[in-house]
Write an enzyme that holds these catalytic residues in place. Structure first.
Site, PDB file in Angstrom:
ATOM      1  CB  THR A 190      -9.024  -7.697   7.617  1.00 26.88           C
ATOM      2  OG1 THR A 190      -9.741  -8.538   8.484  1.00 26.88           O
ATOM      3  CG2 THR A 190      -7.873  -7.144   8.208  1.00 26.88           C
ATOM      4  CG  ASP A 191     -14.205  -9.421   7.952  1.00 23.88           C
ATOM      5  OD1 ASP A 191     -13.036  -9.989   8.034  1.00 23.88           O
ATOM      6  OD2 ASP A 191     -15.315  -9.663   8.783  1.00 23.88           O
ATOM      7  CB  THR A 230      -9.909  -6.099  13.692  1.00 28.66           C
ATOM      8  OG1 THR A 230     -10.988  -6.815  13.357  1.00 28.66           O
ATOM      9  CG2 THR A 230      -9.259  -6.788  14.938  1.00 28.66           C
ATOM     10  CE  LYS A 259     -10.288 -11.846   6.937  1.00 28.49           C
ATOM     11  NZ  LYS A 259     -10.714 -10.911   8.029  1.00 28.49           N
TER      12      LYS A 259
END
EC number: 6.3.5.-
Lengths: 427, 427
Positions: free
Chosen positions: A160-161, A84, A240
């Site tokens: 980030t995932d 992202t 996360k």
């Protein structure tokens, strides 16, 4: 830019893209405090343009600079690995796609130069969910070459995932020797959105890469909802924990390494037991096995899941068990079958916090007897990357077990610190 | 028991088993405040024995009763379904095994009678990890018969590891009509250990079953590390978040129903939107499909995991995706294959907190087009139980999708309340 209105008021900040529904005579400005405002511009008002004003510029962190920055002496290299942070909205479909490259990112955030002179390249442009072990290897290779060339630190811009998986993988590949920080960062909102956290996280990451005293693989992301500090989490301990919040990343079963204050240029260490910058030379041990699976126990047919993966020739399996790490009794025969086929079964816990202990209950003891390898208080992400790393070195079951049970990069603690857990849910 | 020492000091509480290494002349007493102390008993001291003193008695909650209790008028039925709460240490192997039955549990905690007259039976005696959908059905059947017989509430003593799955399953089976609370409870330490939380949780649960104003399926467990209150979590919203702490259970993406103060006999509601006691009659809709799997995305071959489960004839699959719920692009063909075979694929998120949103990124949109069913902000446990419940009613894919997307028991919210999340990691 500045808007100087006829009534004497002045609004200063960075021009942001605006919604199609907004009044045609407004401009949206990201102020120095991080907030966006819409300013109605009338006939008696002036708009003063300074610096880069392309729509899509990630929000600036500091009030617009009057003088060009004197770049810092430190040198930081940004490796773009998708996600992202390097995405923008596709206005045809409305979905977010990978788009910006790393050098574009760097030039649109001039504040980065306060902490380092920046070079950047785009290694690949993918979304986080498409990250694979072969790409971990490419990132390790590139980061190693950068460090050999004498840069003060590396920043990997990443989705980030799956960042916790990649951060763990890099930690194992560099655990034998790392002279400088390797920082992974990303954003929860794409860089062209007014609420993007890209600039904050990237500035904090460049600061950590250039000046932090630790030479470890770390994830640097927002530490709270405001724009005060980021947290540097040890790569093998991070997870996360929220799908969309800026402060989604948490250290699990361990304290973060440091707080990073990007406005103040300050790094506050939160622990003493870290590898110091320059303390070791560079020693890379790269290579990951792709045929490793991560599954979880559920009240049903977990034995069939394990059997199916063995049938398909997976070379290692991480099972998120319940509580202390249990699977149902009828799955013990599948663990035995794996052992007989030379396939290691590693056990983590789906509670996220706490640790696997297969010595307390009778089921756990039977699992140990069948060959299960308990992962202690490791995250599932770290256990997965560790098993993948080990299996690229040996498939000898007893050697795998011994390597797995050795603490390589701070991924496991002997004693569990119970106070590193609080209620997050609602009350 | 009481120890009256020669110096005039008096220690009163419940006799607890002591460590083999302790001084032979000490006794260990659990005091009324919940703490255990060791008291050295000398020649001039008296030991006064009152009431039940078998070693292995779960710790009493209140100072030892001088007078027998007048049992309360409410009637609560305890169904024993195994787990640590009904376990004790096997002193031959050192491991913990299922042992106590529910009626033994009830009689060893006389304080339960403050809130209800108790009847109890052992439905089965298993460890938590061996719970299966067929056992969910047996618990639903038994609880329904108890409620038909006019009891004021039901308590299910259950292992903690899979309690969130069972609580979700019961919530769906009873969502059409439930006149009284069905409370699941358990303990993180076996009942014969001095630190056991069995008595506290069971007393709070009986209080909730007999007097709480809500008629829902809820999990009642320690709300903090002390012995002040338990929390009642809605069955479809609860998750075990720590392997060993007493306060391991949290509500995810939602507020708990109530705080339960077992010493004070008080229930403090934390929300208004609950089904009231007596508001509806009993309407049971029991039955669960066992051939449902729960797996998770990892940076590798998740497509092969889905394919393997389709090959084995699983009838539904819940996939914990990353972040907003993504799986890798190469797994989209597996989701299409599932749709073509009539097998629903439900998507949750492995971040635990937050919600699935497949409309933001291009991958998510492709997953939707391939037939994936997003689970919103549901827990993986609730999504698994819901899919299992739906598949026992229909296998028509479009009907499954519609039923899944309907909020049946409070398992999903339209809007996400971001503040229901806090940083717990160490800082």
């Amino acid at each position: 830019m500045e808007v100087r209105r006829g009534d004497g008021s002045v609004f200063r900040g960075v021009l942001m893209p605006k919604h199609e529904t907004s009044h045609p005579d407004t401009v949206v400005i990201k102020l120095g405090n991080g907030y966006n405002i819409g300013v109605l511009v009338g006939e008696g008002d002036d708009i003063v343009v300074k610096g880069s004003l392309r729509p899509g510029t990630p929000g600036a962190l500091v009030p617009l600079l009057e003088e060009p920055l004197q770049p810092a002496e430190e040198r930081v290299y940004i490796i773009g690995a998708g996600g992202t942070i390097a995405s923008r909205v596709d206005y045809e479909t409305g979905a977010v796609k990978p788009y910006l490259d790393a050098s574009e990112l760097a030039t649109t955030i001039p504040e980065l130069q306060r902490y380092a002179s920046i070079e950047a390249e785009q290694l690949f442009s993918i979304l986080s969910e498409d990250m694979k072990p072969s790409m971990w290897e490419a990132i390790v290779d590139r980061a190693a070459r950068v460090l050999e060339a004498g840069y003060d630190g590396v920043v990997v811009a990443h989705g980030t995932d799956t960042m916790a998986f990649t951060a763990s993988a890099l930690s194992f590949a560099f655990h034998k020797g790392l002279p400088s920080p390797v920082i992974l960062t990303g954003s929860q909102r794409s860089s062209d959105r007014p609420s993007s956290d890209a600039a904050f996280n990237l500035t904090a990451s460049v600061l950590a890469a250039s000046r932090a005293p630790f030479a470890e693989v770390a994830v640097v992301m927002h530490g709270e909802t405001g724009d005060t500090y980021a947290l540097a989490h040890r790569g093998v301990r991070v997870k996360k924990m929220h799908s969309s919040r800026r402060d989604a990343f948490q250290s699990v079963n361990d304290k973060p390494l440091a707080r990073i204050y990007p406005f103040e240029g300050r790094v506050e260490m939160l622990r003493d037991d870290y590898r110091r910058r320059g303390e070791s030379g560079l020693e890379v041990d790269n290579g990951f096995e792709e045929r490793v699976a991560l599954v979880k126990h559920f009240p049903g047919l977990i034995s069939e899941v394990i059997d199916a993966l063995l049938d398909r020739g997976f070379k290692g399996i991480v099972v998120e068990g319940t509580g202390f790490g249990h699977v149902s009794s009828d799955a013990i025969k599948s663990i035995e079958r794996a052992r007989d086929q030379g396939v290691p079964i590693v056990i983590t816990t789906q509670t996220v916090f706490g640790r696997v202990n297969l010595n307390v209950y009778s089921t756990g003891r039977k699992m140990l007897a069948a060959g299960a390898i308990p992962a202690g208080d490791m995250t599932s992400e770290a256990a997965y990357a560790k098993l993948s790393w080990i299996l690229a070195r040996t498939r000898e079951l007893e050697v795998v077990r011994k390597m797995f049970q050795r603490n390589l990069a701070g991924e496991v603690s002997e004693r569990h610190i119970l106070r590193l857990y609080r209620h997050i849910g609602g009350v």
